[in-house]
Design an enzyme around this catalytic site. Sequence first.
Site, PDB file in Angstrom:
ATOM      1  N   ASP A   1       0.802  -1.218   0.000  1.00  0.00           N
ATOM      2  CA  ASP A   1       0.000   0.000   0.000  1.00  0.00           C
ATOM      3  C   ASP A   1       0.839   1.274   0.000  1.00  0.00           C
ATOM      4  OD1 ASP A   1       0.934  -0.470   2.605  1.00  0.00           O
ATOM      5  OD2 ASP A   1      -1.027  -1.072   3.342  1.00  0.00           O
TER       6      ASP A   1
ATOM      7  N   ASN B   1      -7.086  -3.100  14.719  1.00  0.00           N
ATOM      8  CA  ASN B   1      -8.503  -3.365  14.410  1.00  0.00           C
ATOM      9  C   ASN B   1      -8.659  -4.556  13.460  1.00  0.00           C
ATOM     10  OD1 ASN B   1      -7.603  -2.396  11.986  1.00  0.00           O
ATOM     11  ND2 ASN B   1      -9.072  -0.720  11.813  1.00  0.00           N
TER      12      ASN B   1
ATOM     13  N   HIS C   1      -7.028  -4.963  10.532  1.00  0.00           N
ATOM     14  CA  HIS C   1      -6.845  -4.721   9.101  1.00  0.00           C
ATOM     15  C   HIS C   1      -5.577  -5.413   8.589  1.00  0.00           C
ATOM     16  CE1 HIS C   1      -4.498  -0.678   9.785  1.00  0.00           C
ATOM     17  NE2 HIS C   1      -3.638  -1.659   9.631  1.00  0.00           N
TER      18      HIS C   1
ATOM     19  N   GLU D   1      -9.668  -2.254   5.761  1.00  0.00           N
ATOM     20  CA  GLU D   1     -10.230  -2.010   7.075  1.00  0.00           C
ATOM     21  C   GLU D   1     -11.456  -2.906   7.300  1.00  0.00           C
ATOM     22  OE1 GLU D   1      -8.482  -0.354   8.961  1.00  0.00           O
ATOM     23  OE2 GLU D   1      -7.819   1.585   8.208  1.00  0.00           O
TER      24      GLU D   1
HETATM   25  C1  F6R Z   1       1.585  -1.555   6.160  1.00  0.00           C
HETATM   26  C2  F6R Z   1       0.243  -2.124   6.257  1.00  0.00           C
HETATM   27  C3  F6R Z   1      -0.491  -2.183   7.552  1.00  0.00           C
HETATM   28  C4  F6R Z   1       0.385  -2.542   8.749  1.00  0.00           C
HETATM   29  C5  F6R Z   1      -0.435  -2.556  10.029  1.00  0.00           C
HETATM   30  C6  F6R Z   1       0.429  -2.813  11.245  1.00  0.00           C
HETATM   31  O1  F6R Z   1       2.068  -1.612   4.853  1.00  0.00           O
HETATM   32  O2  F6R Z   1      -0.281  -2.503   5.278  1.00  0.00           O
HETATM   33  O3  F6R Z   1      -1.532  -3.126   7.442  1.00  0.00           O
HETATM   34  O4  F6R Z   1       0.982  -3.788   8.548  1.00  0.00           O
HETATM   35  O5  F6R Z   1      -1.083  -1.324  10.188  1.00  0.00           O
HETATM   36  O6  F6R Z   1       1.290  -1.747  11.432  1.00  0.00           O
HETATM   37  P1  F6R Z   1       2.471  -1.793  12.485  1.00  0.00           P
HETATM   38  O7  F6R Z   1       3.405  -2.855  12.033  1.00  0.00           O
HETATM   39  O8  F6R Z   1       3.098  -0.427  12.419  1.00  0.00           O
HETATM   40  O9  F6R Z   1       1.865  -2.087  13.798  1.00  0.00           O
END
Ligand code: F6R
Length: 250
Positions: free
Chosen positions: A67, A135, A137, A142
């Site tokens: 992303d 959450n 995702h 989401e």
């Molecule tokens: C990042 C992504 C997100 C993260 C998730 C966890 O490219 O797609 O889904 O993997 O938000 O983020 P962290 O590792 O910062 O807790």
Amino acid sequence: MKLIRVNNYQEMSRMGAKEIIKFVNKNPQGVLGLATGSSPIGLYKELVSDYQQNSTNYAEITSFNLDEYVGIDKNNPQSYYYFMMQHLFQHINIKENNINIPNGSAKDLKEECESYEDKLRFCPIDIQILGIGANGHIGFNEPGTSVNSRVHIAELDKKTRIDNARFFYSLEEVPTYAITMGIKNIMEAKKIILLAYGEEKAQAVYSMLKGDVTEKMPASILRKHPNITIIADHKATVLLDALGDQEASV
Ligand code: F6R
């Protein structure tokens, strides 16, 4: 689905990196799916230190990131492009042309999604690294995102923006939209390695593994993937442990 419990972030990072290094050595023309955020930083550090010591060869490896924020140029230090350069790409011999990250500042975002989708179609992902949102995702899919979603523009959940505000000066600066691979794209990866550490992820890890398989908890869909390994530290598995559930642990 395999759950590997580890003691801490460093063990999680080492174990994840070991899998990637083994894969790259066996498949020098392989395709990696990559994530940003705190979870994979240690893994990337391990890849860089292995590259420096063992010259693992990324010259023919292709990468696809999950992303990118909408409205943030790739040269902006908050962009995921910048993150990947800083933590991994500028330290290994991957070719710039083989790096794929959605362009969040494209004029026509719909066209950008279609073109990213086309690239993925011609270049299926062998191993996808994932983190998990508090959450539930995955990517920026989401809660409520369709299991059939493909590359699309996603509106970030309020919780996600608050969680990611730590990377910005203020919450207002956190973008509201991102281009993300969809859940279907993620499920098409041949293998998935999901990294989870810290108590903020405990509820999400529990729901992913023990709750209903539902679009309300995007990570739960991963239970239907034929080849997924979750590497989680004891803080992230604390709710599973409370159940006395040592199932699938190593
Ligand atoms: C990042 C992504 C997100 C993260 C998730 C966890 O490219 O797609 O889904 O993997 O938000 O983020 P962290 O590792 O910062 O807790």
